[in-house]
Design a protein around this motif. Structure first.
Motif, PDB file in Angstrom:
ATOM      1  N   GLY A   1       3.846  -6.060   1.765  1.00  0.00           N
ATOM      2  CA  GLY A   1       3.404  -7.707   1.801  1.00  0.00           C
ATOM      3  C   GLY A   1       2.173  -7.862   2.508  1.00  0.00           C
ATOM      4  O   GLY A   1       2.023  -9.117   2.954  1.00  0.00           O
ATOM      5  N   ALA A   2       1.178  -7.044   2.204  1.00  0.00           N
ATOM      6  CA  ALA A   2      -0.240  -7.402   3.115  1.00  0.00           C
ATOM      7  C   ALA A   2      -1.052  -8.193   1.921  1.00  0.00           C
ATOM      8  O   ALA A   2      -0.914  -8.164   0.695  1.00  0.00           O
ATOM      9  CB  ALA A   2      -0.856  -5.878   3.214  1.00  0.00           C
ATOM     10  N   ASN A   3      -1.895  -9.058   2.548  1.00  0.00           N
ATOM     11  CA  ASN A   3      -2.825  -9.661   1.910  1.00  0.00           C
ATOM     12  C   ASN A   3      -3.841  -8.752   1.100  1.00  0.00           C
ATOM     13  O   ASN A   3      -3.781  -7.700   1.470  1.00  0.00           O
ATOM     14  CB  ASN A   3      -3.691 -10.905   2.575  1.00  0.00           C
ATOM     15  N   LYS A   4      -4.548  -9.213   0.211  1.00  0.00           N
ATOM     16  CA  LYS A   4      -5.369  -8.332  -0.684  1.00  0.00           C
ATOM     17  C   LYS A   4      -6.493  -7.749   0.123  1.00  0.00           C
ATOM     18  O   LYS A   4      -6.677  -6.495  -0.150  1.00  0.00           O
ATOM     19  CB  LYS A   4      -6.005  -9.393  -1.911  1.00  0.00           C
ATOM     20  N   GLU A   5      -7.076  -8.275   0.939  1.00  0.00           N
ATOM     21  CA  GLU A   5      -8.015  -7.821   1.789  1.00  0.00           C
ATOM     22  C   GLU A   5      -7.455  -6.782   2.593  1.00  0.00           C
ATOM     23  O   GLU A   5      -8.163  -5.802   2.735  1.00  0.00           O
ATOM     24  CB  GLU A   5      -8.735  -8.932   2.232  1.00  0.00           C
ATOM     25  N   ALA A   6      -6.597  -7.053   3.378  1.00  0.00           N
ATOM     26  CA  ALA A   6      -5.901  -6.096   4.092  1.00  0.00           C
ATOM     27  C   ALA A   6      -5.356  -4.897   3.445  1.00  0.00           C
ATOM     28  O   ALA A   6      -5.605  -3.700   3.851  1.00  0.00           O
ATOM     29  CB  ALA A   6      -4.796  -6.452   4.976  1.00  0.00           C
TER      30      ALA A   6
ATOM     31  N   GLU B   1      -6.569  -3.758   0.528  1.00  0.00           N
ATOM     32  CA  GLU B   1      -7.799  -2.801   0.194  1.00  0.00           C
ATOM     33  C   GLU B   1      -8.241  -2.062   1.076  1.00  0.00           C
ATOM     34  O   GLU B   1      -8.987  -1.144   0.849  1.00  0.00           O
ATOM     35  CB  GLU B   1      -8.839  -3.921  -0.900  1.00  0.00           C
ATOM     36  N   LYS B   2      -8.667  -2.708   2.373  1.00  0.00           N
ATOM     37  CA  LYS B   2      -9.195  -2.156   3.374  1.00  0.00           C
ATOM     38  C   LYS B   2      -8.176  -0.850   3.967  1.00  0.00           C
ATOM     39  O   LYS B   2      -8.910   0.041   4.089  1.00  0.00           O
ATOM     40  CB  LYS B   2      -9.215  -3.051   4.772  1.00  0.00           C
TER      41      LYS B   2
ATOM     42  N   VAL C   1       0.881  -1.154  -0.015  1.00  0.00           N
ATOM     43  CA  VAL C   1       0.095  -0.179  -0.086  1.00  0.00           C
ATOM     44  C   VAL C   1       0.870   1.300  -0.193  1.00  0.00           C
ATOM     45  O   VAL C   1       1.699   1.488   1.004  1.00  0.00           O
ATOM     46  CB  VAL C   1      -1.061  -0.035   1.140  1.00  0.00           C
ATOM     47  N   VAL C   2       0.889   1.900  -1.031  1.00  0.00           N
ATOM     48  CA  VAL C   2       1.562   2.895  -1.209  1.00  0.00           C
ATOM     49  C   VAL C   2       0.959   4.418  -1.080  1.00  0.00           C
ATOM     50  O   VAL C   2       0.038   4.694  -1.866  1.00  0.00           O
ATOM     51  CB  VAL C   2       2.657   3.015  -2.580  1.00  0.00           C
ATOM     52  N   LEU C   3       1.623   5.184  -0.235  1.00  0.00           N
ATOM     53  CA  LEU C   3       0.724   6.613   0.158  1.00  0.00           C
ATOM     54  C   LEU C   3       1.568   7.628  -1.032  1.00  0.00           C
ATOM     55  O   LEU C   3       2.801   7.671  -1.075  1.00  0.00           O
ATOM     56  CB  LEU C   3       1.057   6.779   1.391  1.00  0.00           C
ATOM     57  N   GLU C   4       0.920   7.978  -2.276  1.00  0.00           N
ATOM     58  CA  GLU C   4       1.326   8.833  -3.170  1.00  0.00           C
ATOM     59  C   GLU C   4       1.257  10.223  -2.650  1.00  0.00           C
ATOM     60  O   GLU C   4       2.133  10.727  -3.133  1.00  0.00           O
ATOM     61  CB  GLU C   4       0.544   8.682  -4.573  1.00  0.00           C
ATOM     62  N   ALA C   5       0.250  10.598  -2.180  1.00  0.00           N
ATOM     63  CA  ALA C   5      -0.095  12.166  -1.649  1.00  0.00           C
ATOM     64  C   ALA C   5      -0.817  12.154  -0.593  1.00  0.00           C
ATOM     65  O   ALA C   5      -1.910  11.308  -0.410  1.00  0.00           O
ATOM     66  CB  ALA C   5      -0.519  12.928  -2.729  1.00  0.00           C
ATOM     67  N   ALA C   6      -0.759  13.173   0.609  1.00  0.00           N
ATOM     68  CA  ALA C   6      -1.480  13.238   1.716  1.00  0.00           C
ATOM     69  C   ALA C   6      -2.995  13.869   1.410  1.00  0.00           C
ATOM     70  O   ALA C   6      -3.844  13.589   2.180  1.00  0.00           O
ATOM     71  CB  ALA C   6      -0.793  13.899   2.829  1.00  0.00           C
TER      72      ALA C   6
ATOM     73  N   LYS D   1      -6.231   0.667   1.816  1.00  0.00           N
ATOM     74  CA  LYS D   1      -6.490   1.899   0.925  1.00  0.00           C
ATOM     75  C   LYS D   1      -7.688   2.670   1.027  1.00  0.00           C
ATOM     76  O   LYS D   1      -7.642   3.832   1.014  1.00  0.00           O
ATOM     77  CB  LYS D   1      -6.485   1.173  -0.550  1.00  0.00           C
ATOM     78  N   ALA D   2      -8.769   1.764   1.119  1.00  0.00           N
ATOM     79  CA  ALA D   2      -9.982   2.445   1.602  1.00  0.00           C
ATOM     80  C   ALA D   2     -10.143   3.642   2.630  1.00  0.00           C
ATOM     81  O   ALA D   2     -10.251   4.811   2.632  1.00  0.00           O
ATOM     82  CB  ALA D   2     -11.004   1.475   1.738  1.00  0.00           C
ATOM     83  N   GLN D   3      -9.319   2.977   3.761  1.00  0.00           N
ATOM     84  CA  GLN D   3      -9.189   4.028   4.937  1.00  0.00           C
ATOM     85  C   GLN D   3      -8.549   5.252   4.561  1.00  0.00           C
ATOM     86  O   GLN D   3      -8.802   6.354   4.887  1.00  0.00           O
ATOM     87  CB  GLN D   3      -8.670   3.301   6.032  1.00  0.00           C
ATOM     88  N   LEU D   4      -7.287   5.125   3.989  1.00  0.00           N
ATOM     89  CA  LEU D   4      -6.563   6.306   3.576  1.00  0.00           C
ATOM     90  C   LEU D   4      -7.210   7.200   2.624  1.00  0.00           C
ATOM     91  O   LEU D   4      -7.283   8.494   2.592  1.00  0.00           O
ATOM     92  CB  LEU D   4      -5.365   5.835   3.184  1.00  0.00           C
ATOM     93  N   GLU D   5      -7.833   6.637   1.628  1.00  0.00           N
ATOM     94  CA  GLU D   5      -8.614   7.391   0.577  1.00  0.00           C
ATOM     95  C   GLU D   5      -9.839   8.193   1.163  1.00  0.00           C
ATOM     96  O   GLU D   5     -10.401   9.217   0.803  1.00  0.00           O
ATOM     97  CB  GLU D   5      -9.086   6.631  -0.538  1.00  0.00           C
ATOM     98  N   GLY D   6     -10.507   7.655   2.410  1.00  0.00           N
ATOM     99  CA  GLY D   6     -11.440   7.867   3.077  1.00  0.00           C
ATOM    100  C   GLY D   6     -11.221   9.299   3.900  1.00  0.00           C
ATOM    101  O   GLY D   6     -12.081  10.042   3.910  1.00  0.00           O
TER     102      GLY D   6
END
Length: 129
Positions: A106-111, A113-114, A65-70, A116-121
């Motif tokens: 190295g996170a699994n797909k579910e973690a 995506e979760k 999960v890569v943070l591109e911008a805050a 990513k959703a939290q950060l995008e939220g």
């Protein structure tokens, strides 16, 4: 000046020291506005690409999960980074300030995506790699 054949050029290069040959390559690159390393890089890049095609058929099971911008809500993004990781306030702030940086590796797909959703939220721009 007489035109030299390829064999004659190679024989001339054999007589040069490595330093002289390096200087020749630099002068050649500057004169003709080319890079001598480019073809070698293309060959090296082609090999992993061929291997990647075979692996592409297998589904990826580990994600970064890569943070591109805050975004506009930097404080909320820092809080979410702290929630997702075991980082302290200072480390989380440094990660957010230094974007793009991986938040989870190295996170699994579910973690992934979760997360990513939290950060995008909270307004961050995130990619999964």
């Amino acid at each position: 000046m007489a035109k030299l054949t390829t064999d004659e050029l190679i024989e001339a290069f054999k007589e040069l020291t490595l330093i002289e040959l390096s200087e020749f390559v630099k002068a050649f690159e500057e004169t003709f506005d080319v890079t001598a390393a480019a073809p070698a890089a293309a060959v090296v890049a082609a090999a992993p690409a061929a291997a990647g095609e075979a692996a592409a058929e297998e589904e990826k099971d580990e994600f970064d999960v890569v943070l591109e911008a805050a975004g506009d809500k930097k404080i909320q993004v820092i809080k979410e980074v702290r929630t997702l990781t075991s980082l302290g306030l200072k480390e989380a702030k440094e990660l957010v300030d230094g974007a793009p940086k991986p938040v989870l590796e190295g996170a699994n797909k579910e973690a992934a995506e979760k997360a990513k959703a939290q950060l995008e939220g909270v307004g961050a721009t995130v990619t999964l790699a």
